[in-house]
Design a protein around this motif. Structure first.
Motif, short mmCIF file in Angstrom:
data_model
loop_
_atom_site.label_atom_id
_atom_site.label_comp_id
_atom_site.label_asym_id
_atom_site.label_seq_id
_atom_site.Cartn_x
_atom_site.Cartn_y
_atom_site.Cartn_z
N ASP A 53 0.83 -1.21 0.00
CA ASP A 53 0.00 0.00 0.00
C ASP A 53 0.86 1.26 0.00
N VAL A 54 2.18 1.11 0.22
CA VAL A 54 3.10 2.25 0.27
C VAL A 54 4.08 2.22 -0.89
N TYR A 55 4.62 1.04 -1.18
CA TYR A 55 5.68 0.90 -2.18
C TYR A 55 5.19 0.21 -3.44
N LYS A 56 5.57 0.76 -4.60
CA LYS A 56 5.22 0.17 -5.88
C LYS A 56 6.49 0.11 -6.73
N VAL A 57 6.85 -1.09 -7.19
CA VAL A 57 8.03 -1.25 -8.05
C VAL A 57 7.66 -0.76 -9.44
N LEU A 58 8.39 0.25 -9.92
CA LEU A 58 8.14 0.82 -11.25
C LEU A 58 9.05 0.21 -12.30
N ALA B 52 7.27 5.50 -3.57
CA ALA B 52 6.76 5.43 -2.19
C ALA B 52 5.75 6.54 -1.97
N ARG B 53 4.61 6.17 -1.41
CA ARG B 53 3.57 7.13 -1.05
C ARG B 53 3.06 6.76 0.33
N LEU B 54 3.30 7.64 1.30
CA LEU B 54 2.91 7.37 2.68
C LEU B 54 2.04 8.51 3.17
N GLN B 55 0.81 8.19 3.53
CA GLN B 55 -0.17 9.18 3.95
C GLN B 55 0.17 9.74 5.34
N PRO B 56 -0.29 10.95 5.67
CA PRO B 56 -0.04 11.53 6.99
C PRO B 56 -0.49 10.58 8.10
#
Length: 91
Positions: free
Chosen positions: A4-9, A20-24
């Motif tokens: 839900d945070v890391y996606k291999v591109l 990486a996308r990490l919500q507040p």
């Protein structure tokens, strides 16, 4: 790693590119990163806790590049904005 945070591109035998996308307020469990270069796509604040329990807080600036040696850590977004970065992991 946390899907839900890391996606291999991209990945090959020499490098792996991860978004990486990490919500507040969000956290990740303890996980491993190889030596990596991080490029921040947005401003943010994050706390990294290593295996010994030591925590460091880092302010991230959009457009900034940071080098991190291989590490096992958990991550906590301590800011009020989404942490959005690209990680270039060396193999």
């Amino acid at each position: 790693m946390a899907p839900d945070v890391y996606k291999v591109l991209f990945e090959n035998d020499r490098v792996r590119l991860i978004e990486a996308r990490l919500q507040p307020g969000a956290t990740t469990a303890m996980h491993h990163h190889r030596d990596n270069l991080v490029y921040n796509l947005a401003d943010g604040k994050v706390a990294f806790t290593d295996e010994s329990g030591e925590t460091i807080e880092v302010s991230l600036a959009a457009g900034e590049a940071l080098w991190f040696p291989a590490v096992d850590h958990s991550t906590h977004n301590t800011g009020s904005t989404e942490v959005h970065s690209l990680l270039f992991e060396l193999k």
